[in-house]
Design an enzyme around this catalytic site. Structure first.
Site, PDB file in Angstrom:
ATOM      1  N   LYS A   1       4.527   1.854  -4.611  1.00  0.00           N
ATOM      2  CA  LYS A   1       5.690   1.652  -5.281  1.00  0.00           C
ATOM      3  C   LYS A   1       5.428   1.685  -6.729  1.00  0.00           C
ATOM      4  O   LYS A   1       5.996   2.194  -7.656  1.00  0.00           O
ATOM      5  CB  LYS A   1       6.365   0.410  -4.907  1.00  0.00           C
ATOM      6  CG  LYS A   1       5.872  -0.768  -5.084  1.00  0.00           C
ATOM      7  CD  LYS A   1       6.727  -1.958  -4.593  1.00  0.00           C
ATOM      8  CE  LYS A   1       6.050  -3.423  -4.729  1.00  0.00           C
ATOM      9  NZ  LYS A   1       6.674  -4.238  -5.438  1.00  0.00           N
ATOM     10  N   THR A   2       4.179   1.034  -6.931  1.00  0.00           N
ATOM     11  CA  THR A   2       3.626   1.248  -8.552  1.00  0.00           C
ATOM     12  C   THR A   2       3.439   2.417  -9.129  1.00  0.00           C
ATOM     13  O   THR A   2       3.651   2.766 -10.189  1.00  0.00           O
ATOM     14  CB  THR A   2       2.427   0.287  -8.879  1.00  0.00           C
ATOM     15  OG1 THR A   2       2.843  -1.097  -8.176  1.00  0.00           O
ATOM     16  CG2 THR A   2       2.247   0.012 -10.084  1.00  0.00           C
TER      17      THR A   2
ATOM     18  N   HIS B   1       9.137 -11.335  -2.870  1.00  0.00           N
ATOM     19  CA  HIS B   1      10.695 -11.815  -2.487  1.00  0.00           C
ATOM     20  C   HIS B   1      11.273 -12.893  -3.500  1.00  0.00           C
ATOM     21  O   HIS B   1      12.053 -12.703  -4.175  1.00  0.00           O
ATOM     22  CB  HIS B   1      10.599 -12.241  -1.153  1.00  0.00           C
ATOM     23  CG  HIS B   1      11.651 -12.554  -0.674  1.00  0.00           C
ATOM     24  ND1 HIS B   1      12.354 -13.796  -0.920  1.00  0.00           N
ATOM     25  CD2 HIS B   1      12.761 -11.776   0.368  1.00  0.00           C
ATOM     26  CE1 HIS B   1      13.559 -13.976  -0.158  1.00  0.00           C
ATOM     27  NE2 HIS B   1      13.915 -12.665   0.413  1.00  0.00           N
TER      28      HIS B   1
ATOM     29  N   ASP C   1       0.749  -1.166  -0.097  1.00  0.00           N
ATOM     30  CA  ASP C   1       0.006  -0.109   0.148  1.00  0.00           C
ATOM     31  C   ASP C   1       0.889   1.244   0.001  1.00  0.00           C
ATOM     32  O   ASP C   1       0.351   2.477  -0.049  1.00  0.00           O
ATOM     33  CB  ASP C   1      -1.051  -0.011   0.993  1.00  0.00           C
ATOM     34  CG  ASP C   1      -1.943  -0.737   1.073  1.00  0.00           C
ATOM     35  OD1 ASP C   1      -2.425  -1.230  -0.102  1.00  0.00           O
ATOM     36  OD2 ASP C   1      -2.560  -1.264   2.065  1.00  0.00           O
TER      37      ASP C   1
END
Lengths: 336, 384
Positions: free
Chosen positions: B13-14, B73, B10
């Site tokens: 980063k996008t 990850h 949330d």
């Protein structure tokens, strides 16, 4: 030994321990920032919440912590409602073995434990949105605590044959979380409030079984992609079912190690590993989708059924079977 | 160079990635890529392996960036192992409203694990925080945490802004200006990886010929560096190590004085018998590499759908290892001998080669069994 360790680990998840306690009258603004930092270290609370907590409690750290506890419960519920629809396809499967049946644990560290042949196990899958979160201590502690809760739920059936019992997740959510005042549901919401991802229980399963005079069952487990023997991306369980007269005497670890006990532990472990590695769909059948027809990883390619037959003969038992197995992989679809 | 964005789901980063492309598009250094196109990026296949990653590219006045954004990850690890987009730096995104979270530690650990040495931090959503002291606290906590994970907490650039404001073209003081500042910080702070030409000379031997009247010629494609006629070189690997002189360089039947990364060359070696040089060895700048038999590696085990195995393997498994032109049998050993590796796993394990091969940390290889590629890996530590 492991039982107590894990009990403690589970507890520490509900009651954070404090390194320092503060009561700070008449704080300046600078102190305020330091207090927020301190409070964050203690609680992992989001920044804005930590600040609000200190404002509401006149800068007293202890009362701010209490305020935060209540606040996180409330905001956790709200946050949980907000993130509820989001896909949660990461997570862990967590296992608590209170009792594993007759025989030594496969892990030599557990040798000291007294055994009376009972089996009591809890297995649970907890999901979150990213594998980053699945790797955090907070999430891992939650999972450990939840499988412990599951293992403590009194079993409903007392069937003669050992079997795994699926638990209703909505009932589990209402169960008491550890010794504290929280329910499982509110404990999860608390973590949602600090971690900010949708966290949910996909499924849970328990088993309890008491031995009979001529029948002993050994639980084996194998954990794949794990940081501990009790938590991972895939967990396999196997039930090695052994019958012969007065079997309890053969298996009890007394002064000297019982060879049967050791080898039963190893075999049940190897069977659980086989289940994880080769994903059988049934115990018996006609092809390699059934466990007995698979070539056994631990037996240099001997079929599992032949290996079991040889093992029965070597140990002079009346019968040896796999009474059941479980294989849970994180995020796989669960048949209704 | 390649960089990646890492952060909580949330924390934007996008949005940040989209904002960077927007701000640089205005300067002609990128094509604007909107949020949805990044977020719904299809799975990519690198060497047949499926990786979830969004790629965008942009340029500043001094650099070209490949930017990757992975959801998890495991995807970043796969990226590292396959070398699909080796991350040379990273932008850690943290929201000012939450501050660093428990998973931020995992973000930093990941950056370490994939070999990122320096990173830049973007504190997002600063428009939602009115008190500048709170922002100071986020800054302070972040520097503290960076230090804990062996990054340079003191000097790492921390930029505070709002990616959304930049994307929506409002409040330039916290929006587009901060994005420009962030990209500038990347230019200034993140180190460019060495270019292949700047590295020591390395020619993997593909084939060896004996040319009467001239001597032994080894052929191959120069992987890195530059070699000049008349310089000393070392032949290394498969149990051999000796020095000789590069008396001639030949490309497409022409005699040349110099060969560099990317060239297909024939290397004429002084006083060397044909039997002394074999495919799988390397010809290098003397002393620039070591031949290794035992090393630690991180591998990705291909799934059945990717053409790999469908059953697990255990410690002691012996496939063939292919590294450059070398083809050597290898024994794989797990830390815990009771463990197994299954298709789809990322695992760290020890590799024991049947004969030594010139390799170093970061060298990539594949493992094959019969004609199947069953795993791909990268060297993380050399042992002996």
């Amino acid at each position: 030994m492991s039982f107590f360790c894990y009990h403690r680990a589970a507890r520490s998840a509900f009651t954070p321990c404090f390194r320092r306690l503060y009561s700070t009258p008449g704080l300046g603004k600078k102190t305020n920032i330091q207090l927020i930092a301190e409070l964050r270290k203690l609680t992992d609370a989001p920044l804005t919440k930590a600040r609000l907590a200190l404002q509401e409690s006149n800068g007293n750290l202890e009362s701010a912590r209490k305020w935060l506890e209540a606040e996180l419960l409330a905001s956790g519920a709200a946050k949980a409602a907000k993130v509820e629809g989001r896909a949660a396809n990461q997570g862990v499967v967590s296992l608590t073995v209170v009792d594993g049946g007759y025989g030594h644990e496969f892990d030599p560290k557990h040798h000291q434990k007294e055994r009376d042949g009972r089996i009591r196990v809890g297995l649970v899958e907890i999901n979150c949105e990213s594998d980053f979160v699945a790797r955090t201590d907070q999430f891992s502690q939650l999972a450990t605590a939840l499988s412990y809760v599951v293992a403590q739920i009194p079993s409903l059936s007392h069937s003669e044959d050992p079997s795994f019992e699926p638990l209703d997740v909505s009932e589990l959510l209402q169960a008491q979380y550890g010794d504290g005042p929280l329910t499982v549901k509110s404990a999860i919401q608390n973590i949602i409030a600090t971690i900010g991802e949708n966290i949910s229980i996909r499924r849970a399963m328990a088993m309890s079984w008491a031995p009979q005079s001529d029948r002993a069952v050994r639980l084996g487990w194998y954990t794949h992609n794990s940081n501990s023997p009790f938590q991972g991306q895939i967990i396999g369980l196997s039930l090695l079912d052994m019958r012969t007269q007065s079997i309890g005497k053969l298996l009890e670890p007394r002064v000297e190690d019982s060879p049967l006990s050791d080898t039963a532990g190893q075999l049940s472990h190897a069977l659980a590993q086989q289940v994880v590695g080769f994903n059988p769909v049934s115990i018996m059948g006609s092809d390699e989708t059934s466990l007995y027809e698979q070539s056994f990883m631990a037996g240099q390619g001997t079929l599992v059924k032949d290996y079991l037959a040889n093992w029965r003969e070597e140990n002079k038992l009346q019968s040896v079977d796999v009474a059941g197995f479980i294989r849970w992989k994180v995020s796989e679809s669960v048949p209704e | 160079m390649n960089i990646g964005t890492i952060g909580h789901v949330d924390h934007g980063k996008t949005t940040l990635t989209a904002a960077i492309t927007k701000c640089l598009a205005e300067k002609g250094g990128a094509q604007f890529t909107d949020y949805n196109m990044i977020d719904k990026a299809p799975e990519e296949r690198a060497r047949g392996i499926t990786i979830n990653a969004a790629h965008v590219e942009y340029e500043t006045e001094t650099r070209h960036y490949g930017h990757i954004d992975c959801p998890g990850h495991a995807d970043y690890i796969k990226n590292m192992i396959t070398g699909a987009a080796q991350m040379d730096g990273a932008i850690i995104v943290v929201s000012a409203t939450d501050g660093q979270m428990p998973q931020t530690r995992e973000h930093l650990l990941l950056a370490r694990q994939v070999g990122v040495k320096k990173l830049v931090v973007f504190i997002n959503k600063v428009d939602q925080i009115s008190d500048p002291e709170m922002l100071e606290l986020v800054d302070m906590e972040m520097r503290d945490l960076l230090g804990t994970y062996n990054f340079d907490g003191e000097n790492t650039p921390i930029i505070m802004g709002s990616a959304l404001a930049a994307l929506e073209g409002r409040d330039p003081e916290i929006g587009s200006k901060k994005i420009v500042e962030l990209v500038q910080a990347c230019d200034d702070w993140l180190d460019l990886p060495l270019r292949d030409l700047e590295k020591p000379f390395l020619l993997p031997v593909e084939d060896v010929f004996s040319i009467s009247g001239r001597g032994t010629v080894a052929t191959g494609r120069v992987e890195r560096g530059v070699a000049s006629k008349g310089t000393e070189v070392e032949v290394l690997g498969l149990g051999e190590s000796f020095k000789t002189t590069l008396t001639g360089i030949e490309m497409f039947h022409k005699e040349l004085d110099r060969a560099e990364a990317g060239d297909n060359m024939g290397a004429l070696l002084r006083g060397v018998k044909r039997e002394q040089v074999k495919r799988g060895q390397v010809i290098i700048a003397p002393g620039s590499m070591k031949a290794v038999k035992v090393f630690k590696a991180q591998i990705y085990v291909l799934t059945k759908d990717e053409g790999g195995r469908y059953t697990p393997f255990t410690s002691g498994y012996k496939p063939q290892l292919f590294l450059r032109t070398a083809d050597v049998s290898v024994e794989l050993k797990f830390d815990d001998p009771a463990k197994m590796a299954m298709p789809g796993d990322n695992v760290e394990l020890e590799c024991n080669l049947h004969s030594s091969v010139a390799l170093e940390v970061g060298s990539r290889f594949t493992l094959r069994e019969g004609h199947k590629t069953i795993a791909t890996g990268v060297v993380v530590e050399t042992k002996e």
